[in-house]
Design a protein around this motif. Sequence first.
Motif, short mmCIF file in Angstrom:
data_model
loop_
_atom_site.label_atom_id
_atom_site.label_comp_id
_atom_site.label_asym_id
_atom_site.label_seq_id
_atom_site.Cartn_x
_atom_site.Cartn_y
_atom_site.Cartn_z
N PHE A 156 9.21 -3.07 -18.94
CA PHE A 156 10.61 -3.08 -18.49
C PHE A 156 10.76 -2.58 -17.05
N ASP A 157 9.65 -2.25 -16.40
CA ASP A 157 9.69 -1.76 -15.01
C ASP A 157 8.44 -2.29 -14.32
N LYS A 158 8.59 -3.38 -13.58
CA LYS A 158 7.43 -4.07 -13.00
C LYS A 158 7.04 -3.53 -11.63
N ARG A 159 7.63 -2.42 -11.20
CA ARG A 159 7.18 -1.77 -9.97
C ARG A 159 5.82 -1.12 -10.19
N SER A 160 5.05 -0.95 -9.12
CA SER A 160 3.78 -0.23 -9.23
C SER A 160 4.05 1.20 -9.66
N LYS A 161 3.11 1.76 -10.44
CA LYS A 161 3.28 3.13 -10.93
C LYS A 161 3.55 4.12 -9.80
N PHE A 162 2.85 3.91 -8.66
CA PHE A 162 2.89 4.95 -7.62
C PHE A 162 4.23 5.13 -6.92
N VAL A 163 5.17 4.18 -7.08
CA VAL A 163 6.47 4.37 -6.41
C VAL A 163 7.28 5.49 -7.06
N HIS A 164 6.87 5.91 -8.25
CA HIS A 164 7.59 6.99 -8.94
C HIS A 164 7.19 8.38 -8.42
N TYR A 165 6.06 8.50 -7.74
CA TYR A 165 5.47 9.81 -7.50
C TYR A 165 6.04 10.55 -6.29
N ARG A 166 6.62 9.83 -5.34
CA ARG A 166 7.25 10.42 -4.14
C ARG A 166 6.34 11.46 -3.46
N PRO A 167 5.17 11.03 -3.01
CA PRO A 167 4.22 11.97 -2.42
C PRO A 167 4.66 12.48 -1.06
N ARG A 168 4.23 13.68 -0.74
CA ARG A 168 4.40 14.23 0.61
C ARG A 168 3.16 13.89 1.44
N THR A 169 2.02 13.70 0.75
CA THR A 169 0.78 13.26 1.38
C THR A 169 0.31 12.03 0.63
N ALA A 170 0.22 10.89 1.30
CA ALA A 170 -0.21 9.65 0.65
C ALA A 170 -1.51 9.16 1.28
N VAL A 171 -2.52 8.95 0.45
CA VAL A 171 -3.82 8.44 0.92
C VAL A 171 -3.90 6.95 0.58
N LEU A 172 -4.14 6.13 1.59
CA LEU A 172 -4.36 4.70 1.40
C LEU A 172 -5.84 4.44 1.67
N ASN A 173 -6.64 4.40 0.62
CA ASN A 173 -8.09 4.41 0.75
C ASN A 173 -8.66 3.06 1.21
N ASN A 174 -8.11 1.99 0.68
CA ASN A 174 -8.53 0.62 1.00
C ASN A 174 -7.57 -0.30 0.26
N LEU A 175 -7.64 -1.59 0.56
CA LEU A 175 -6.73 -2.52 -0.12
C LEU A 175 -7.26 -3.94 -0.03
N GLU A 176 -7.56 -4.51 -1.19
CA GLU A 176 -7.90 -5.93 -1.25
C GLU A 176 -7.33 -6.51 -2.53
N PHE A 177 -7.52 -7.81 -2.72
CA PHE A 177 -6.89 -8.47 -3.87
C PHE A 177 -7.54 -8.02 -5.18
N PRO A 182 8.25 11.30 3.00
CA PRO A 182 9.24 11.86 3.94
C PRO A 182 8.73 11.89 5.37
N SER A 183 9.65 12.11 6.30
CA SER A 183 9.26 12.15 7.72
C SER A 183 8.35 13.32 8.03
N THR A 184 8.44 14.38 7.22
CA THR A 184 7.55 15.54 7.40
C THR A 184 6.23 15.36 6.65
N GLY A 185 6.07 14.22 5.98
CA GLY A 185 4.87 13.95 5.21
C GLY A 185 3.78 13.34 6.07
N ARG A 186 2.68 12.98 5.41
CA ARG A 186 1.55 12.38 6.11
C ARG A 186 1.01 11.20 5.32
N VAL A 187 0.74 10.11 6.03
CA VAL A 187 0.04 8.96 5.46
C VAL A 187 -1.37 8.95 6.02
N VAL A 188 -2.36 9.03 5.12
CA VAL A 188 -3.78 9.00 5.51
C VAL A 188 -4.29 7.60 5.20
N SER A 189 -4.72 6.86 6.23
CA SER A 189 -5.04 5.46 6.05
C SER A 189 -6.43 5.11 6.57
#
Length: 468
Positions: A188-209, A233-240
Amino acid sequence: MHIHILGICGTFMGGLAALAREAGHKVTGCDAGVYPPMSDQLRQLGIELIEGYGADQIALQPDMYVIGNVVSRKRLPDGTPKFPLMEAILDTGAAYTSGPQWLAEHVLRGRHVLAVAGTHGKTTTTSMLTWVLECAGLQPGFLVGGVPLDFGVSARLGAAKRPTRGPGPVGDEPVFVIEADEYDTAFFDKRSKFVHYRPRTAVLNNLEFDHADIFDDLAAIERQFHHLIRTVPSTGRVVSNGLEESLTRVLGQGCWSEVRNFGSAVSDFSAEGDPSDFAVLHYGKKVGQLTWSLTGVHNQLNALAAIAAADHLGVSAEVACEALSRFQNVKRRMELRGTVNGIDVYDDFAHHPTAIRTTLDGLRRKIGPEARILAVFEPRSNTMKLGTMKSQLPWSLESADLAFCHTAGLDWDAAEALQPMAEHAKVADNIDTLIQQVTAAARPGDTIVCMSNGGFGGIHAKLLEALK
């Protein structure tokens, strides 16, 4: 409250159950073919497990039903529902929610969440980051899709208050590390699980199909990753990962937080040296040295991601390297299951072609060019069962001397897909035949790697017995 979890034996839902129990809630749950290791872990916690999804469980009258994404409105050939309990929940108007949403509302709120996302390496990197923060004295809570050997459990709440104040406006918030999956939340909720977590630090390790059963193409997954970035948030960090063009495209869609990248020579965090013994550089300056037992460039990148994320909490690269030098990895990540007659048998979770290749490349680097690698694998994930990536299999197995494929349940011809490997590849539609093929080919000095995201019919123990 009393929560009843549908699909409780999955790694995520089982971890959620453990957290809910630790927080003082009454927890019960059900699953089809209640299975270990999660069933054992849950019973040890005193959580009642019910076999199947019978509608009679509505009599439990919990305050909330928590629905795993294994549950659907599917009908069996005779027209009856596959999940009668779900139908009863809907018919009676009982309260229900998804696992990720319950976790967000009852566990993650008020915590500094560090979320680790990516096609590969999520479990390992989440475990690395948790261990670094533990060694730094931050007593993190965590939820991992596996069992980190340093902790022995897949989830815990952690300290209710941060032991030492960290940088930033919310430096007192307790710390929680979570493996952030892009798979959908619930029927009943087809969004990816991770949109619920609201991280202050988000790690994007890699991405492929991947996940061809729910995503049409890579662009669809990139869109979900951008949804995650929108919640930082703007005070957060994205690690890519600076080596990934797909992540460059994701960030190009808009980012409102500090970005720290890793991997490439011009990244904020980079490595110099062999993956088993390398210098960690920050803006080109050496800030640590990591010597450890792990192999492969993929684990070197996982380490850089963990170091860059821990840095956001004020943990130095030097402290992180010291912690990682003692990191024991995760169950089923190149886990040595035994040695018989000079033949090592490993268990590994790799199932996507890229993961298979990086696992075998790392092993080849470790054992050298002369020793033989026998790769035993089953295309078991939904994506691999669809045959979407079958053409990549010969490429993924290049570092192996021999490959053995378990073909049960496949609608495509694995022998045809592996034809470029000629006599170096064999297929079998049952475990016993597969074991016979492997044992006939194995000789002292070989390394056998069994790769699957499932139990693989207990092949590891059976192989060790057969090799005697």
